[in-house]
Design a protein around this motif. Structure first.
Motif, short mmCIF file in Angstrom:
data_model
loop_
_atom_site.label_atom_id
_atom_site.label_comp_id
_atom_site.label_asym_id
_atom_site.label_seq_id
_atom_site.Cartn_x
_atom_site.Cartn_y
_atom_site.Cartn_z
N LYS A 1 -14.25 -4.51 2.70
CA LYS A 1 -13.32 -4.85 3.78
C LYS A 1 -14.06 -4.72 5.12
O LYS A 1 -14.44 -3.62 5.52
CB LYS A 1 -12.10 -3.91 3.77
CG LYS A 1 -11.32 -3.91 2.45
CD LYS A 1 -10.77 -5.29 2.13
CE LYS A 1 -9.97 -5.25 0.82
NZ LYS A 1 -9.51 -6.60 0.41
N GLU B 1 -12.28 -4.56 11.58
CA GLU B 1 -11.82 -5.59 12.51
C GLU B 1 -12.64 -5.60 13.79
O GLU B 1 -12.83 -6.66 14.40
CB GLU B 1 -10.33 -5.39 12.82
CG GLU B 1 -9.71 -6.59 13.51
CD GLU B 1 -8.19 -6.59 13.47
OE1 GLU B 1 -7.58 -7.47 14.09
OE2 GLU B 1 -7.61 -5.71 12.80
N ASP B 2 -13.14 -4.43 14.23
CA ASP B 2 -13.96 -4.43 15.44
C ASP B 2 -15.28 -5.16 15.21
O ASP B 2 -15.81 -5.82 16.12
CB ASP B 2 -14.21 -3.00 15.92
CG ASP B 2 -15.00 -2.18 14.92
OD1 ASP B 2 -14.73 -2.32 13.70
OD2 ASP B 2 -15.86 -1.39 15.32
N PHE C 1 -15.56 -7.72 13.16
CA PHE C 1 -15.17 -9.15 13.20
C PHE C 1 -15.06 -9.63 14.65
O PHE C 1 -15.51 -10.74 14.97
CB PHE C 1 -13.84 -9.35 12.48
CG PHE C 1 -13.26 -10.72 12.68
CD1 PHE C 1 -13.73 -11.81 11.96
CD2 PHE C 1 -12.25 -10.93 13.61
CE1 PHE C 1 -13.20 -13.09 12.16
CE2 PHE C 1 -11.72 -12.19 13.82
CZ PHE C 1 -12.20 -13.27 13.08
N ASN C 2 -14.47 -8.84 15.52
CA ASN C 2 -14.30 -9.24 16.92
C ASN C 2 -15.65 -9.43 17.61
O ASN C 2 -15.78 -10.30 18.49
CB ASN C 2 -13.46 -8.21 17.66
CG ASN C 2 -12.01 -8.21 17.20
OD1 ASN C 2 -11.50 -9.23 16.76
ND2 ASN C 2 -11.35 -7.07 17.27
N LYS D 1 -17.17 -12.83 15.93
CA LYS D 1 -16.52 -14.10 16.27
C LYS D 1 -16.99 -14.64 17.62
O LYS D 1 -16.83 -15.84 17.89
CB LYS D 1 -14.99 -13.94 16.27
CG LYS D 1 -14.45 -13.09 17.41
CD LYS D 1 -12.94 -12.98 17.36
CE LYS D 1 -12.25 -14.28 17.65
NZ LYS D 1 -10.79 -14.14 17.77
N ASN E 1 -8.48 -16.12 13.77
CA ASN E 1 -8.30 -14.67 13.81
C ASN E 1 -8.81 -13.99 12.53
O ASN E 1 -9.32 -14.63 11.61
CB ASN E 1 -6.83 -14.33 14.06
CG ASN E 1 -5.90 -14.92 13.00
OD1 ASN E 1 -6.34 -15.21 11.87
ND2 ASN E 1 -4.65 -15.10 13.34
N PHE E 2 -8.61 -12.67 12.52
CA PHE E 2 -9.11 -11.85 11.41
C PHE E 2 -8.44 -12.22 10.08
O PHE E 2 -9.07 -12.18 9.02
CB PHE E 2 -8.88 -10.38 11.75
CG PHE E 2 -9.47 -9.42 10.76
CD1 PHE E 2 -10.83 -9.40 10.50
CD2 PHE E 2 -8.66 -8.52 10.07
CE1 PHE E 2 -11.38 -8.51 9.59
CE2 PHE E 2 -9.19 -7.63 9.16
CZ PHE E 2 -10.56 -7.63 8.92
N SER E 3 -7.17 -12.59 10.14
CA SER E 3 -6.46 -12.97 8.91
C SER E 3 -7.08 -14.21 8.30
O SER E 3 -7.23 -14.30 7.06
CB SER E 3 -4.98 -13.21 9.21
OG SER E 3 -4.37 -12.03 9.69
N TYR F 1 -10.17 -15.16 8.60
CA TYR F 1 -11.44 -14.75 8.01
C TYR F 1 -11.23 -14.11 6.64
O TYR F 1 -11.91 -14.46 5.67
CB TYR F 1 -12.15 -13.78 8.95
CG TYR F 1 -13.26 -13.00 8.28
CD1 TYR F 1 -14.53 -13.54 8.15
CD2 TYR F 1 -13.03 -11.72 7.76
CE1 TYR F 1 -15.54 -12.84 7.50
CE2 TYR F 1 -14.03 -11.01 7.13
CZ TYR F 1 -15.29 -11.57 7.00
OH TYR F 1 -16.28 -10.88 6.36
N SER F 2 -10.29 -13.17 6.56
CA SER F 2 -10.05 -12.45 5.30
C SER F 2 -9.62 -13.41 4.20
O SER F 2 -10.06 -13.30 3.04
CB SER F 2 -8.99 -11.37 5.52
OG SER F 2 -9.40 -10.44 6.50
#
Length: 530
Positions: A284, A287-288, A290-291, A294, A302-304, A306-307
């Motif tokens: 997993k 999220e930081d 990912f930010n 990106k 957004n992160f969703s 990506y997941s």
């Protein structure tokens, strides 16, 4: 304006409006249900009427003023930089990466020119002793609207000493700190470190405390970390590394010429932070991380998203990478082959092919250059814009910079990719999808923050490949890294057309210096080529 007519509704008599507060009860106590709707309606109408009358009074009695607020409303942002900012926003909205890159370059030049113009304006005001405009500019920059002066304190001597301290770089006389400042310092333990990033650094006089000059140093240990006058991470890296070697366990006998010790391998884990090298079905991404990722190529999803994309990807490729880190007692040797023109005429081919793992990257090729670069490839690192076809025995190692790169990997193996990017992208790729590995964005961030000290926009593919090799190999041999004689990253199979390319968006000089330092410490063996 004529005020609205306030009308009163008929009175409603309530005998008792107490509510029954017993748990689960919804009754109105003694209030008759017949009057309930009438009561609520009467209250709502009365409240609306009062609200309208209050609004009418406010509109006619409270003075208002219209204020326009503009972003970046600072003195040197004139109409020209604002126009460029608007162009940048339009390019960002359209998703045109090439246009955005061009406008960013123009904007950088425009802001620099505006600042220079504003600087010249201030210098002219100072030279002409135009104090009025100087103070107007100060209020404009600081947004200070306060009237009246503050209360001065101190004395002339302290003011002169303070001015002398601030201007000590342009003065040959020593800087004094007197007891009048009530500053109690142990001069023997006090050091001065000057951080001056000007090209021509003037000599400055030392700070003098109670008749004793303070020692000037290039680096200093502070709160457990090493600081230097260039704000680089290298002194701290070396201090942590050398401190760790004192506690390294005895090294077992190994067939490797240079086997990394356990403490060195922990050092490779981004300086103590354990970060997975590759994505897996169970991993997993924070999220930081990912930010941060990106922003590399202006990812707008957004992160969703990506997941969800990663979930679909691991339905097609193996759920975990097929390469683990070295085990005690083993000796895994690696050749890391860059694409530098320095490989041309090097005759490194046999040496490259002699190692267990041979890592190549991007458009690197072997046909026609076997004598210099070898023939074997076990892992090929790429991103969609640099993709090449592979045989069935080579691992495809994807370095993703945006969600579209993950989508490209899925479509290139199936229906074909038909999207667009800043350069043409292969629609299909020949490779073994059972041997696919995807680099973890958190690892990319770790390399940028810890190894490069946040120099450059993001690490080059070659530098990330280097840190990967240090993590998965006992012994690393590096070939084909470094710029040509003009300071450009040019390739051994082609002639560079853009003589001003240098190292692109990457901190090439800084990356190369780290490779040289690792070679000096014998953590890797570096073959510099011709």
């Amino acid at each position: 304006m004529v005020p609205p007519i306030v009308t009163l509704q008929d009175k409603v008599m309530l005998v008792d409006d107490r509510l029954d507060r017993r748990p689960g009860s919804h009754s109105l106590g003694c209030t008759n249900h017949v009057f309930r709707d009438a009561i609520i309606e009467a209250i709502n109408v009365f409240a609306d009427c009062i609200s309208e009358y209050i609004g009418f009074c406010m509109d006619n009695s409270i003075p208002t003023k219209e204020v326009h607020c503009y972003p970046n409303n600072i003195p040197w942002v004139t109409s020209d930089p604002k126009a460029l900012l608007n162009k940048k926003n339009r390019a960002l909205s359209s998703g045109d990466c090439a246009e955005l890159k061009h406008i960013k370059r123009e904007l950088k030049h425009g802001i620099r020119e505006s600042k220079d113009n504003y600087k010249r304006k201030l210098e002219d005001e100072l030279e002409n002793n135009n104090t009025r405009d100087i103070w107007v500019g100060r209020r404009e920059i600081t947004n200070l609207q306060r009237k009246g002066g503050g209360t001065a304190y101190g004395n002339e001597q302290q003011a002169n000493e303070f001015n002398q301290f601030l201007n000590r770089f342009d003065s040959s006389s020593p800087t004094l700190i007197s007891s009048g400042h009530h500053l109690q310092l142990n001069v023997a333990k006090t050091k001065e470190m000057v951080m001056d990033f000007r090209r021509n650094k003037p000599l400055h006089s030392p700070v003098c405390i109670s008749g004793t000059d303070v020692d000037s140093v290039d680096s200093y240990k502070y709160l457990g970390g090493m600081l230097d006058d260039k704000l680089e991470q290298t002194p701290n890296m070396e201090a942590v590394y050398n401190r760790g070697l004192k506690y390294a366990p005895p090294q077992d006998a190994s067939p490797c010429t240079k086997r990394l010790s356990e403490i060195e391998r922990q050092w490779m884990h981004c300086f103590g932070r354990s970060v997975e090298l590759f994505l897996s079905a169970d991993y997993k991404l924070p999220e930081d991380a990912f930010n941060w990722w990106k922003r590399l190529q202006l990812e707008r999803r957004n992160f969703s998203a990506y997941s969800e994309t990663v979930g679909r990807l691991f339905e097609m490729i193996p759920p975990s990478p097929g390469l683990s880190e070295p085990r005690p007692g083993s000796c895994r040797t690696c050749s890391l082959v860059g694409n530098s023109v320095k490989l041309k005429g090097s005759n490194y081919g046999p040496e490259i092919d002699s190692h267990d793992i041979v890592i190549r990257m991007n458009h690197g090729r072997t046909k026609g250059y076997e004598v210099d670069v070898g023939t074997r490839t076990t892992h090929h690192i790429m991103y969609p814009e640099s993709a090449v076809d592979l045989d069935n025995t080579t691992h495809l190692v994807l370095v993703p910079f945006k969600i579209q790169d993950l989508e490209w990997l899925m479509k290139a193996f199936t229906t074909g990719f038909h999207g667009t990017s800043y350069v043409p992208v292969k629609s299909h790729i020949a490779a073994n999808k059972e041997m696919v590995m995807v680099v973890n964005p958190a690892f990319m961030r770790c390399v940028h923050d810890s190894w490069l000290s946040k120099n450059g926009h993001y690490p080059s593919t070659g530098f990330m490949a280097l840190i990967l090799a240090l993590r998965i190999c006992d012994e690393v041999h590096v070939f084909g890294y470094g710029a040509d004689n003009d300071g450009n990253w040019s390739h051994y199979w082609e002639k560079l057309k853009d003589k001003k390319f240098k190292t692109g968006l990457h901190p090439g000089t800084h990356e190369y210096s780290i490779i040289q330092k690792l070679a000096e410490k014998q953590i890797l063996k570096f073959y510099e080529g011709r």
